[in-house]
Design an enzyme around this catalytic site. Structure first.
Site, PDB file in Angstrom:
ATOM      1  N   ALA A 332     -29.578  63.003  34.729  1.00 37.85           N
ATOM      2  CA  ALA A 332     -30.059  63.126  36.105  1.00 37.85           C
ATOM      3  C   ALA A 332     -28.852  62.959  37.022  1.00 37.85           C
ATOM      4  CB  ALA A 332     -31.113  62.068  36.414  1.00 37.85           C
ATOM      5  N   GLU A 334     -27.806  61.726  41.173  1.00 36.68           N
ATOM      6  CA  GLU A 334     -28.324  60.997  42.333  1.00 36.68           C
ATOM      7  C   GLU A 334     -28.043  61.674  43.662  1.00 36.68           C
ATOM      8  OE1 GLU A 334     -24.198  59.024  41.459  1.00 36.68           O
ATOM      9  OE2 GLU A 334     -25.819  59.910  40.298  1.00 36.68           O
ATOM     10  N   ASN A 335     -28.046  63.006  43.732  1.00 35.11           N
ATOM     11  CA  ASN A 335     -27.829  63.680  45.026  1.00 35.11           C
ATOM     12  C   ASN A 335     -28.706  63.016  46.080  1.00 35.11           C
ATOM     13  OD1 ASN A 335     -26.447  65.792  43.444  1.00 35.11           O
ATOM     14  ND2 ASN A 335     -28.520  66.342  42.840  1.00 35.11           N
ATOM     15  N   GLU A 368     -31.411  56.335  39.326  1.00 35.22           N
ATOM     16  CA  GLU A 368     -31.010  57.257  40.392  1.00 35.22           C
ATOM     17  C   GLU A 368     -31.374  56.702  41.769  1.00 35.22           C
ATOM     18  OE1 GLU A 368     -29.574  59.196  37.253  1.00 35.22           O
ATOM     19  OE2 GLU A 368     -29.029  59.431  39.362  1.00 35.22           O
ATOM     20  N   HIS A 371     -28.884  54.254  43.092  1.00 29.24           N
ATOM     21  CA  HIS A 371     -27.692  54.890  43.666  1.00 29.24           C
ATOM     22  C   HIS A 371     -27.868  55.295  45.131  1.00 29.24           C
ATOM     23  CE1 HIS A 371     -24.875  55.238  40.416  1.00 29.24           C
ATOM     24  NE2 HIS A 371     -25.629  56.005  39.652  1.00 29.24           N
TER      25      HIS A 371
END
Length: 946
Positions: A332, A334-335, A368, A371
């Protein structure tokens, strides 16, 4: 519940507002082909700024306007492309006549006067003319040479028009494909971390170069566009005679380029708007319709709320999108505001997903979301501190998942999944410290290499230790002031130590030295200690633990491989106070015991170290295991097994003494000790499954696991029910898996009956928890018919987690010709997705029949595999480790060295360090077998008969 503060929006400075008001309405058009950029064609002199991999600090980006148009159908040459326009407003911090901006695999069209860039001043001043523009491919720059200097303090805008390929390489702006109702669908999606934003548009592509972004996507009718910001409007517009959609997104917060994301797809979604936060789960429409996004949607809110309280800071964005992609290299990403996942990491289906699939989804979502603050809001200045970013998220993911599923005791599993896992890597002389020097990490390949078990799992382990000795409340307090102080900025890891020290001072927490002094011993030197306790004298000492004590450590240590060690311990079942070992050795009188008393150190493995004892104490601990094992905490039962086996590998204790820790297991039903034993016995399988030790080892382990197999058979009423506890469900899988592995006839009959029933009826009644092990064992025991049936099921599987289970099980066959055919399939993306190619080869190599086949395959195809899959692949180091794990002969060592020499020119990319570690490990394996084979053989023979 702590106060959760809201954050005031940053006011836009006048020049930013001006840039916003002057947005260009031009739509990107397909630029004419540019074979080479105009400008000087002579070789550039070396050692110029453009030959360095790091950006100079003279230009600082402030704001970008980016418009992109991905084409989801191929052009006349069969290529998928995207076109774009970008303008970046930047501040000139020092006068310069050179603009360097990252660009990789993009071609440029003239903007004005035949030049590939246009420069204007925000305040309307005249600007120096552009002398030449060229691409510096090695260092991945677009270079703009000016005729005069930019003025210090002024703001400028650089505009470009460009084109890139929407390739299937899983990096930058790339394409993912899937089939729906017999039709191939294409998605345009992104993966920028660590250095691929520059493949999408020209940008200052370093984490400290934060800016705000206005993103516009031009996309086909019938598709949906997503980005980090909230959608602020979509309208139909004509472009090149075709009606398309234009979607604009809200300006982002100040953020790093590696966190950008933009996606165009035909996906469906579900949403929840409670608590004034829009949470959406996107996936393929059939997956959404089948409810596979429901679990993620239900758990995102509670996890998000937990982190808001944990950080004492409201989530800084108006929405949180999470999207499941068919092709995605990492687990995955973390945008900020648009988190991307593999389908297996986000989608859950009650009928197909196991409890481990469910746990993976909960922990990855937590990782995520962690983050969003730690990494996104506050970002490390450079990649050399990646460990703090990923280590922190890898630690608190357990806290977030515990909030989502409080009955699972998931926090305990960090010991097996991170601490024990990374001990194996960090005990090698070729390991590396958590923190690297900034100057040592320059090239993209060097950055990619940092995404390893040390950064993630050791980072998590030492931060958990820090939280433990500070107490979680003090740890949180320091974390909260750190985030508040550095919101929307960049830091170095010592900034966190400073804030934790402030919390220590404010609360009066007793520490032997400063947080900085204690933690730097764990961060600035590689490895970890083995702490030896002599309970006859109370003497305690520490030593750098190396799996191969004869290996030569060439990495210098600022602390001479000594650590400041926090020790939680117990005496004969009674927990004692926290004790510190600050020097190489010390006398701790309280640890001196007599009679039947015993000492057990490192309770719950809160500390990142191993423990050894005098022989008398070992004997008393083994006696406690065999007479009343529950007097020792369950995590420490797992620890005793793991420590003993690894101390034996390092020749600190005898190997047969380590094996003695498994004799009590016929009375053990808890998951963690069994998992620890199986993990360690895997090494014995790797070393001995081609030798005469194999038979007696199988006999002994079958004897040990049969009571566990029968326990679960009774508990589940002859396998009809599912155990209620999370860990119990895991251990049921262990019971069946090890029973079949050791050829317990009843187990083989059970798995073959279930699998053949599926083959014959077309109805799969195997519980999702048990499918992985049943599939593997049935395919191993069967022949071509079972394999072909499974392959058909794999090709037709619409559920990612189910496809994953079958893909792994296909590597279990004992038929060499089927394994060779499967290896060939791994390099055909129409059969095995690119994201799964390297792991499929590793699964085949894990099979004793497939080991040599996989190694021959990788050697023969190295150049192709490396060029197709190796560039920035996070999994590439795993491939080299995976195919060489069993190596334990002089002949294999020579092959490995030859492989390194033969492919020096091709290179090994992010697997470079893994290759050296594999050579080191092979040398250690050869020695270990020579020293232990006979003793181990005799022990297994004697114990299997007792």
């Amino acid at each position: 519940m702590p106060e959760v503060r809201t954050r005031p929006r940053l006011a836009s400075p006048p020049h930013q507002e001006k840039a916003k008001n002057n947005d260009s309405n031009l739509q990107p058009t397909k630029p004419p082909p540019v074979t080479k950029p105009p400008g000087p064609t002579t070789a550039k002199p070396s050692n110029e700024l453009w030959d360095k991999y790091r950006l100079p600090s003279n230009l600082v980006p402030w704001h970008y306007n980016v418009t992109l148009r991905p084409r989801l159908t191929p052009d006349a040459s069969g290529k998928y492309i995207f076109t774009g326009e970008s303008s970046v407003e930047f501040h000139c911090a020092e006068a310069t006549n050179l603009i360097l901006i990252h660009s990789h695999k993009l071609t440029y069209s003239p903007v004005s006067n035949g030049l590939l860039a246009r420069l204007t001043a925000v305040n309307g001043d005249t600007v120096p003319g552009i002398e030449s523009v060229w691409l510096q491919n090695e260092t991945q720059y677009l270079v703009v040479q000016l005729k005069g200097d930019l003025t210090k303090g002024n703001y400028y805008i650089l505009e470009t028009i460009f084109e890139g390929e929407l390739a299937d390489d899983l990096g930058g702006f790339y394409r993912s494909e899937y089939i729906e109702n017999g039709v191939t669908k294409v998605i345009a999606t992104t993966q920028m971390q660590p250095t691929d934003a520059r493949k999408s548009f020209p940008c200052f592509d370093e984490p400290a170069m934060k800016a705000t972004f206005d993103i516009t996507l031009i996309h086909d009718l019938g598709t949906v566009a997503l980005s980090n910001g909230k959608e602020i409007g979509t309208k139909q517009i004509p472009v090149d005679g075709v009606t398309v959609l234009e979607t604009k997104f809200e300006r982002t917060e100040r953020m790093s380029t590696y966190l950008l994301a933009f996606i165009v797809s035909e996906f469906g979604f579900i949403q929840d708007n409670s608590d004034d936060l829009l949470v959406r789960i996107f996936a393929r429409k059939p997956a959404i319709a089948a409810g596979q996004g429901d679990y993620a949607l239900n758990k995102t809110g509670p996890i998000m709320k937990f982190f808001e309280e944990y950080y004492n800071y409201s989530y800084p964005l108006p929405k949180s999108d999470q999207i499941a992609l068919p092709d995605f290299n990492a687990g995955a990403m973390e945008n900020w505001g648009l988190i991307t996942y593999r389908e297996t990491a986000l989608l859950y289906d009650e009928e197909y997903s196991s409890n481990s699939n469910k746990e993976r989804i909960a922990t990855i979502i937590a990782h995520e979301l962690a983050h969003m603050w730690f990494g996104n809001l506050v970002t490390l200045r450079w990649w050399n501190d990646l460990w703090l970013n990923e280590g922190f998220a890898s630690y608190v993911e357990y806290l977030g998942a515990h909030e989502a599923e409080p009955t699972w005791n998931v926090k305990d599993l960090i010991v097996l999944k991170d601490v024990h896992r990374v001990f194996a890597v960090d005990a090698l002389a070729s390991s590396h410290p958590l923190s690297s020097k900034e100057e040592d990490i320059q090239k993209p390949a060097q950055i990619s290499e940092l995404f390893d078990a040390i950064s993630y799992s050791k980072g998590a382990s030492v931060l958990r230790m820090l939280s433990d000795f500070l107490t979680e409340d003090v740890f949180k307090q320091g974390l909260q002031t750190y985030l508040k102080a550095f919101a929307f900025q960049n830091t170095v890891y010592t900034d966190l130590w400073t804030h934790l020290q402030m919390a220590v001072d404010a609360t009066g927490t007793a520490l032997p030295q400063s947080v900085n002094n204690i933690m730097n011993t764990w961060v600035l030197q590689m490895g970890f200690p083995v702490v030896t306790i002599n309970t006859a004298t109370g003497d305690v000492s520490q030593k750098h633990f190396l799996l191969d004590p004869e290996s030569v450590v060439t990495t210098p240590s600022p602390y001479n491989y000594e650590w400041i060690v926090p020790m939680r311990w117990m005496k004969t079942g009674a927990v004692q106070g926290l004790t510190w070992l600050e020097t190489k050795s010390a006398s701790i009188p309280a640890m001196k015991v007599t009679g039947n008393d015993w000492v057990l150190a490192n309770i719950d493995v809160a500390g990142y170290y191993r423990v050894n004892y005098d022989q008398a104490n070992w004997d008393k601990l083994l006696n406690a295991l065999n007479t009343n094992h529950e007097v020792i905490p369950v995590i420490n039962r797992a620890q005793l097994v793991d420590d003993a086996f690894n101390l034996a590998r390092a020749k600190i204790i005898q190997t047969v003494q380590a094996l003695e820790t498994t004799t009590y297991l016929n009375n053990e039903t808890a998951y963690m000790p069994w998992a620890s034993a199986i993990n360690n016995l895997d090494y014995f399988y790797l070393m001995f499954d081609r030798s005469e030790v194999y038979g007696p080892m199988q006999d002994y382990l079958r004897k040990q696991v049969t009571p566990l197999f029968n326990y679960y058979k009774d508990l589940t009423v002859n396998w009809a029910d599912v155990p209620t506890g999370h860990m119990d469900q895991y251990n049921q899988v262990n019971a069946i898996s090890l029973a079949c592995r050791t050829d317990l006839q009843e187990c083989h009959e059970l798995t073959m009956t279930w699998f053949r029933d599926w083959m014959n009826t077309g109805v799969n009644k195997i519980h999702p928890n048990l499918r992985s092990t049943v599939y593997c064992n049935a395919i191993a025991a069967g022949g071509a018919a079972e394999w072909e049936f499974a392959w058909d099921q794999f090709q037709n599987a619409s559920i990612a987690t189910e496809a994953e289970k079958i893909r792994v099980a296909l590597a279990c066959t004992k038929q060499a010709w089927l394994l060779n055919r499967y290896l060939e399939y791994t390099l055909n993306p129409e059969l095995i997705r690119k994201q799964d190619a390297t792991s499929s080869i590793i699964y085949i190599a894990n099979n004793v029949i497939g080991q040599s086949l996989a190694w021959d395959f990788v050697r023969a195809r190295w150049s192709y595999i490396f060029n197709q899959y190796g560039g920035g692949s996070f999994s590439f180091s795993n491939l080299i480790n995976g195919v060489t794990e069993r190596f334990s002969t002089e002949f294999e060592l020579q092959q490995l060295k030859q492989f390194k020499a033969d492919n020096a020119e091709v290179g090994f990319g992010s697997g470079t360090l893994a290759l050296d570690q594999s050579i080191e490990r092979t040398v250690a394996n050869i020695k270990w077998i020579a020293e232990n084979k006979n003793n181990v053989l005799n022990w297994f023979i004697a114990e299997s008969k007792s």
